[in-house]
Design an enzyme around this catalytic site. Structure first.
Site, PDB file in Angstrom:
ATOM      1  CD  GLN A 254      -2.841   1.129   0.122  1.00 24.12           C
ATOM      2  OE1 GLN A 254      -3.423   0.110  -0.186  1.00 24.12           O
ATOM      3  NE2 GLN A 254      -3.003   2.253  -0.534  1.00 24.12           N
ATOM      4  CG  HIS A 257      -0.646   2.795  -4.247  1.00 22.23           C
ATOM      5  ND1 HIS A 257      -0.938   2.606  -5.573  1.00 22.23           N
ATOM      6  CD2 HIS A 257      -1.225   1.759  -3.595  1.00 22.23           C
ATOM      7  CE1 HIS A 257      -1.659   1.513  -5.725  1.00 22.23           C
ATOM      8  NE2 HIS A 257      -1.838   0.974  -4.535  1.00 22.23           N
ATOM      9  CD  GLU A 322      -8.630   2.539  -1.757  1.00 27.11           C
ATOM     10  OE1 GLU A 322      -8.687   2.483  -3.009  1.00 27.11           O
ATOM     11  OE2 GLU A 322      -7.681   3.071  -1.152  1.00 27.11           O
ATOM     12  CG  HIS A 323      -7.697  -1.644  -0.209  1.00 27.49           C
ATOM     13  ND1 HIS A 323      -7.083  -0.434  -0.467  1.00 27.49           N
ATOM     14  CD2 HIS A 323      -8.080  -2.147  -1.403  1.00 27.49           C
ATOM     15  CE1 HIS A 323      -7.088  -0.216  -1.772  1.00 27.49           C
ATOM     16  NE2 HIS A 323      -7.691  -1.237  -2.372  1.00 27.49           N
ATOM     17  CG  ASP A 356      -4.772  -3.606  -5.715  1.00 25.50           C
ATOM     18  OD1 ASP A 356      -5.866  -3.119  -5.364  1.00 25.50           O
ATOM     19  OD2 ASP A 356      -3.696  -3.316  -5.172  1.00 25.50           O
ATOM     20  CG  HIS A 415     -49.778  19.038  -8.801  1.00 25.70           C
ATOM     21  ND1 HIS A 415     -49.255  20.256  -9.150  1.00 25.70           N
ATOM     22  CD2 HIS A 415     -48.735  18.158  -8.808  1.00 25.70           C
ATOM     23  CE1 HIS A 415     -47.954  20.133  -9.345  1.00 25.70           C
ATOM     24  NE2 HIS A 415     -47.610  18.868  -9.149  1.00 25.70           N
TER      25      HIS A 415
END
Length: 427
Positions: A254, A257, A322-323, A356, A415
């Protein structure tokens, strides 16, 4: 990588201010870029490509010859691997496709929902520090399954003016219709508003840097977008059964990145935390992207020590990662305790990297705590729904007085009149 107690880390999460991803400078710069693209079209794209990428392009569109050259470059092993990934991703996303449905309620009443694919989609694929053919698959495959008629892609060029061959090969494999050699906020503007060459789309998806994220934010409303992506993140929950070598490797995967990536381990074991810290130092020393990893772990890495799994999941649900990797005994037994996470990986042999590339579920996931209210990218993101309503004369009569009563109380006499005129016709 800093230690922190569970109580202290939870407090920091609960007290965190709303994060503003882009500075005022970026916001103003993107406003200017979008304005230039709207005013000057293709010329603005050529100018920005020369300014930001250092490349003078002759054409904005990838040619068939460039596709063929890319296929020759990437090699059989890559094509075999990416074909396998396509198979797995397709199988998962096929199960997400929704169908039009009708519900006949009797007495002349019919309601339902019509499901229709979006007409066009633009996929942004990064090309800065690294190129991501997996992003092509994860965005284009669900769009294809949904039935999107035109799939366009934009991606920055390399220094020689070409697009990364692995990205091109992936795009060819999944049937992207056209690729534009444009990156940055200018690419988002071109997809949103159109130029002489770039056709405008109805939705823009795909990750990018702060300028791309800001551009997506600014064009939202003119077009739809998937999400505003923040820094990528992983949270590993580990107990005494976890292998510190595995957990360290996953945290480093991770952290590599970029410097803003967040790698967090929550553990119930002090001895495991100590082993993990040693393992992190050893693996970081051997890592190819050591400089990026060290900055990421120093700035955003955490080892959080908790008293039990209940405290761990309280933190997880506030973090909404996220993960999320559950490196604990019998992870399936505690799956119901997870309320907020983009993707959940169970056990020692289900690392984030599997998701991934190959497992099938989408790797475009909500970040920065937005998993509290958002979902992974899916086929449903490339479809829209229309309600269907059909009543007979008799069925309308059954509810006419109720509609007139509500409309009158809302002070909307027209209406009420549109119902009354039909009621009068029958009477």
């Amino acid at each position: 990588m800093a230690y922190e107690t569970g109580a202290a880390y939870l407090k920091s999460l609960q007290n965190r201010a709303r994060q503003v991803e882009e500075s005022d400078r970026i916001e103003r710069a993107v406003q200017g870029i979008i304005r230039e693209v709207r005013l000057n079209g293709d010329q603005a794209l050529y100018t920005y490509t020369e300014q930001f990428d250092g490349v003078q392009l002759e054409s904005l569109v990838v040619t068939e010859a460039e596709f063929e050259a890319a296929e020759e470059t990437v090699g059989e092993a890559f094509m075999k691997s990416i074909q396998q990934a396509k198979t797995e991703i397709t199988a998962f996303h096929e199960a997400q496709k929704e169908q039009t449905w009708l519900l006949e309620r009797g007495d002349g009443k019919l309601v339902g929902q019509k499901v229709t694919a979006l007409q066009s989609v633009g996929i942004y694929v990064p090309g800065g520090k690294a190129a991501y053919p997996s992003t092509v698959l994860m965005n284009a495959i669900p769009a294809k399954i949904a039935g999107v008629k035109r799939i366009q892609m934009t991606t920055p060029v390399q220094k020689d003016g070409t697009v990364n061959p692995y990205v091109l090969a992936a795009a060819k494999l999944v049937g992207v219709d056209v690729i534009y050699k444009v990156g940055g906020a200018q690419a988002v503007a071109a997809l949103a508003y159109g130029t002489e060459t770039v056709q405008k789309v109805v939705k823009i998806v795909g990750p990018g840097n702060a300028y791309v994220a800001e551009a997506k934010k600014q064009v939202f409303g003119q077009v739809a977008i998937d999400m505003i992506a923040g820094p990528s993140e992983v949270c590993v929950v580990a107990d005494d059964s976890a292998n510190p070598k595995f957990v360290a490797a996953d945290l480093l995967a991770q952290a590599e990145h970029d410097e803003m990536a967040r790698a967090i381990c929550i553990t119930t074991s002090a001895s495991f935390a100590d082993e993990l810290r040693v393992e992190l130092k050893q693996q970081t020393a051997r890592a190819e992207r050591r400089a990026v990893i060290e900055k990421s772990l120093a700035q955003n890495g955490k080892i959080v020590l908790v008293s039990d799994l209940q405290e761990a999941f309280t933190i997880v649900n506030e973090l909404a990662p996220e993960h999320l990797q559950l490196m604990i005994d019998n992870p399936m037994d505690v799956l119901t305790k997870v309320e907020n996470a983009g993707a959940i990986f169970l056990g020692p042999y289900s690392p984030e990297a599997l998701g991934d590339y190959m497992a099938g579920p989408n790797h475009t996931l909500p970040t920065s705590g937005t998993a509290k209210f958002s979902s992974p990218l899916g086929v449903y993101d490339f479809m829209k729904k229309s309600s269907i309503i059909q009543y007979s004369k008799e069925a309308l009569q059954q509810v006419a007085d109720d509609i007139i009563e509500i409309a009158t109380k809302e002070q909307l006499p027209a209406h009420a009149a549109s119902i009354a005129i039909r009621k009068d016709e029958v009477e």
